[in-house]
Design a protein around this motif. Structure first.
Motif, PDB file in Angstrom:
ATOM      1  N   PRO A 197      -3.739  14.125  -3.186  1.00  0.00           N
ATOM      2  CA  PRO A 197      -2.431  13.678  -2.705  1.00  0.00           C
ATOM      3  C   PRO A 197      -1.357  14.755  -2.849  1.00  0.00           C
ATOM      4  O   PRO A 197      -1.233  15.381  -3.898  1.00  0.00           O
ATOM      5  N   LEU A 198      -0.595  14.979  -1.779  1.00  0.00           N
ATOM      6  CA  LEU A 198       0.519  15.936  -1.823  1.00  0.00           C
ATOM      7  C   LEU A 198       1.853  15.200  -1.843  1.00  0.00           C
ATOM      8  O   LEU A 198       2.782  15.593  -2.533  1.00  0.00           O
ATOM      9  N   LEU A 199       1.927  14.128  -1.061  1.00  0.00           N
ATOM     10  CA  LEU A 199       3.169  13.367  -0.916  1.00  0.00           C
ATOM     11  C   LEU A 199       2.779  11.927  -0.621  1.00  0.00           C
ATOM     12  O   LEU A 199       1.933  11.690   0.235  1.00  0.00           O
TER      13      LEU A 199
ATOM     14  N   GLY B 152       0.816  -1.202   0.000  1.00  0.00           N
ATOM     15  CA  GLY B 152       0.000   0.000   0.000  1.00  0.00           C
ATOM     16  C   GLY B 152       0.848   1.249   0.000  1.00  0.00           C
ATOM     17  O   GLY B 152       2.064   1.199  -0.242  1.00  0.00           O
ATOM     18  N   TRP B 153       0.196   2.367   0.286  1.00  0.00           N
ATOM     19  CA  TRP B 153       0.848   3.680   0.263  1.00  0.00           C
ATOM     20  C   TRP B 153       0.465   4.466   1.505  1.00  0.00           C
ATOM     21  O   TRP B 153      -0.667   4.352   2.002  1.00  0.00           O
ATOM     22  N   CYS B 154       1.404   5.279   1.974  1.00  0.00           N
ATOM     23  CA  CYS B 154       1.111   6.232   3.029  1.00  0.00           C
ATOM     24  C   CYS B 154       1.154   7.621   2.397  1.00  0.00           C
ATOM     25  O   CYS B 154       2.034   7.906   1.576  1.00  0.00           O
ATOM     26  N   TRP B 155       0.214   8.487   2.775  1.00  0.00           N
ATOM     27  CA  TRP B 155       0.030   9.768   2.094  1.00  0.00           C
ATOM     28  C   TRP B 155      -0.084  10.947   3.037  1.00  0.00           C
ATOM     29  O   TRP B 155      -0.709  10.843   4.097  1.00  0.00           O
ATOM     30  N   LEU B 156       0.437  12.067   2.579  1.00  0.00           N
ATOM     31  CA  LEU B 156       0.022  13.362   3.101  1.00  0.00           C
ATOM     32  C   LEU B 156      -0.947  13.903   2.060  1.00  0.00           C
ATOM     33  O   LEU B 156      -0.595  13.994   0.874  1.00  0.00           O
ATOM     34  N   VAL B 157      -2.173  14.175   2.493  1.00  0.00           N
ATOM     35  CA  VAL B 157      -3.193  14.638   1.542  1.00  0.00           C
ATOM     36  C   VAL B 157      -3.784  15.959   2.008  1.00  0.00           C
ATOM     37  O   VAL B 157      -3.675  16.329   3.186  1.00  0.00           O
ATOM     38  N   PHE B 158      -4.417  16.640   1.068  1.00  0.00           N
ATOM     39  CA  PHE B 158      -5.197  17.821   1.386  1.00  0.00           C
ATOM     40  C   PHE B 158      -6.671  17.446   1.306  1.00  0.00           C
ATOM     41  O   PHE B 158      -7.133  16.927   0.282  1.00  0.00           O
TER      42      PHE B 158
END
Ligand code: MN
Length: 207
Positions: free
Chosen positions: A163-165, A132-138
């Motif tokens: 998604p930002l990062l 999976g993925w870990c995200w910094l989102v707005f």
């Protein structure tokens, strides 16, 4: 008809050494990302791509517009295509290690400070079971940043988060160098995050 192509990397395969090794970068980009590109083109063709001319992030934001038979493939391959495209852009050999500007302010508001944000993000990345993925989102509904995880190649766009990062925690992203040591990979990755890019992405949304 829309045809997606493998995007070029904004640096060379060996530029992220020693944090991300050359061999992993090559295989990840040339084989894995290419497979998502091919899978996306094929799954769009299967549902009649002419009826879905929007860019993939818009399609992912509205998966219900895709016939049910093709939804899961487009979620997977479309997410895989777009997640990796962003992943390459958010890394750099010249990372200075910290965000600035408005994003830094937001991180301080929601996570107290950058170190605490890193700790929360890393813990969340390590909590993912399987791929999976870990995200910094707005989150534009609440106008705030959040840390979330998604399974497999599911994109934050599918739950209306911008998604930002993103950090790829599939084994293919790190196994050659780090084997079972996912924590070491996550720790190393912080050194190559392109905070200028992530910060600009945030500023465009928040303004
Ligand atoms: Mn990957």
């Amino acid at each position: 008809m829309v045809q997606y192509e493998l995007p070029k990397l904004p640096y060379k395969y060996d530029d992220l050494e020693p944090f991300i090794d050359t061999e992993t970068m090559k295989i990840h980009h040339q084989k894995h990302h290419q497979a998502y590109v091919d899978g996306l083109n094929k799954s769009l063709e299967d549902v009649g791509s002419a009826s879905h001319p929007q860019y993939i992030s818009s399609i992912l934001s509205d998966l219900k517009s895709i016939p049910e038979s093709g939804r899961s493939a487009i979620n997977f391959f479309g997410g895989g295509f777009e997640n990796h495209r962003l992943f390459w852009e958010t890394m750099t050999p010249n990372g200075d290690g910290t965000p600035g500007g408005e994003l830094e302010d937001q991180i301080d508001i929601y996570f107290d400070n950058f170190e605490n944000f890193k700790k929360s993000f890393s813990e969340k990345a390590l909590s993912i079971q399987g791929s999976g993925w870990c995200w910094l989102v707005f989150n534009s509904t609440y106008h705030k940043i959040e840390i979330i995880t998604t399974e497999n190649q599911t994109s934050p766009w599918t739950i209306q988060k911008h998604p930002l990062l993103g950090l790829d925690v599939w084994e293919h992203a790190y196994y050659l160098k780090y084997q079972n040591k996912r924590p070491d990979y996550v720790e190393a990755w912080w050194n190559v995050v392109n905070w200028d890019y992530v910060g600009n992405r945030f500023s465009e949304l928040a303004s």
